[in-house]
Design a protein around this motif. Sequence first.
Motif, PDB file in Angstrom:
ATOM      1  N   VAL A  26      19.111  20.060  -2.873  1.00 26.32           N
ATOM      2  CA  VAL A  26      17.865  20.259  -3.617  1.00 26.32           C
ATOM      3  C   VAL A  26      16.706  20.525  -2.658  1.00 26.32           C
ATOM      4  N   GLY A  27      16.646  19.765  -1.569  1.00 27.79           N
ATOM      5  CA  GLY A  27      15.583  19.976  -0.584  1.00 27.79           C
ATOM      6  C   GLY A  27      15.645  21.362   0.031  1.00 27.79           C
ATOM      7  N   ALA A  28      16.855  21.832   0.344  1.00 34.11           N
ATOM      8  CA  ALA A  28      17.015  23.175   0.907  1.00 34.11           C
ATOM      9  C   ALA A  28      16.595  24.233  -0.105  1.00 34.11           C
ATOM     10  N   PHE A  29      16.956  24.025  -1.380  1.00 35.76           N
ATOM     11  CA  PHE A  29      16.539  24.973  -2.414  1.00 35.76           C
ATOM     12  C   PHE A  29      15.015  25.056  -2.475  1.00 35.76           C
ATOM     13  N   LEU A  30      14.351  23.909  -2.443  1.00 34.11           N
ATOM     14  CA  LEU A  30      12.887  23.913  -2.511  1.00 34.11           C
ATOM     15  C   LEU A  30      12.278  24.648  -1.321  1.00 34.11           C
ATOM     16  N   PRO A  58      25.512  27.209  -7.524  1.00 33.15           N
ATOM     17  CA  PRO A  58      26.571  26.428  -8.178  1.00 33.15           C
ATOM     18  C   PRO A  58      26.374  24.914  -8.025  1.00 33.15           C
ATOM     19  N   ALA A  59      25.974  24.467  -6.860  1.00 32.00           N
ATOM     20  CA  ALA A  59      25.743  23.035  -6.636  1.00 32.00           C
ATOM     21  C   ALA A  59      24.558  22.541  -7.451  1.00 32.00           C
ATOM     22  N   LEU A  60      23.498  23.321  -7.490  1.00 31.70           N
ATOM     23  CA  LEU A  60      22.307  22.916  -8.243  1.00 31.70           C
ATOM     24  C   LEU A  60      22.609  22.860  -9.741  1.00 31.70           C
ATOM     25  N   ARG A  61      23.431  23.778 -10.211  1.00 33.84           N
ATOM     26  CA  ARG A  61      23.828  23.740 -11.620  1.00 33.84           C
ATOM     27  C   ARG A  61      24.734  22.548 -11.896  1.00 33.84           C
ATOM     28  N   ALA A  62      25.649  22.245 -10.960  1.00 31.83           N
ATOM     29  CA  ALA A  62      26.533  21.086 -11.135  1.00 31.83           C
ATOM     30  C   ALA A  62      25.721  19.797 -11.208  1.00 31.83           C
ATOM     31  N   GLU A  67      18.642  22.025 -15.981  1.00 30.82           N
ATOM     32  CA  GLU A  67      18.628  21.471 -17.331  1.00 30.82           C
ATOM     33  C   GLU A  67      17.456  20.513 -17.511  1.00 30.82           C
ATOM     34  N   VAL A  68      16.928  20.029 -16.394  1.00 32.01           N
ATOM     35  CA  VAL A  68      15.848  19.050 -16.427  1.00 32.01           C
ATOM     36  C   VAL A  68      14.519  19.654 -15.978  1.00 32.01           C
ATOM     37  N   LEU A  69      14.566  20.531 -14.993  1.00 31.35           N
ATOM     38  CA  LEU A  69      13.353  21.110 -14.419  1.00 31.35           C
ATOM     39  C   LEU A  69      13.336  22.620 -14.616  1.00 31.35           C
ATOM     40  N   GLU A  70      12.151  23.161 -14.854  1.00 27.82           N
ATOM     41  CA  GLU A  70      11.983  24.604 -14.985  1.00 27.82           C
ATOM     42  C   GLU A  70      11.248  25.124 -13.754  1.00 27.82           C
ATOM     43  N   LEU A  76      10.863  33.937  -9.457  1.00 27.42           N
ATOM     44  CA  LEU A  76      12.001  33.143  -9.006  1.00 27.42           C
ATOM     45  C   LEU A  76      12.807  32.638 -10.201  1.00 27.42           C
ATOM     46  N   ARG A  77      12.114  32.242 -11.257  1.00 23.22           N
ATOM     47  CA  ARG A  77      12.805  31.787 -12.473  1.00 23.22           C
ATOM     48  C   ARG A  77      13.693  32.901 -13.022  1.00 23.22           C
TER      49      ARG A  77
END
Length: 89
Positions: A26-30, A58-62, A67-70, A76-77
């Motif tokens: 998650v930190g890397a995605f941000l 795939p990891a972020l979806r898993a 589902e919680v954050l937009e 980017l969305r």
Amino acid sequence: MRAEDMLPDHLDHTRIDGVLVRKGSVGAFLANARVWSDGEADAEARAQAERHIVEALPALRALGLFEVLEIRDPGLRAFVAGMSEVTVA
């Protein structure tokens, strides 16, 4: 639930629904999202951030992140939504 309940200190990854999820995903995605959204970032940095975002999806979806954050950045969305079929692990 605390972070160590999800992934204890002695582990650096886990599998959720068969998808490898590394500590720091998650930190890397941000961090990559900030580069991707930065209009002043050079093309190579932005391209690398985009590749890393796609690899992490795939990891972020898993994890259920989207589902919680937009994602606030509309571009980017849309990019992430367009990558809905990505299954890179």
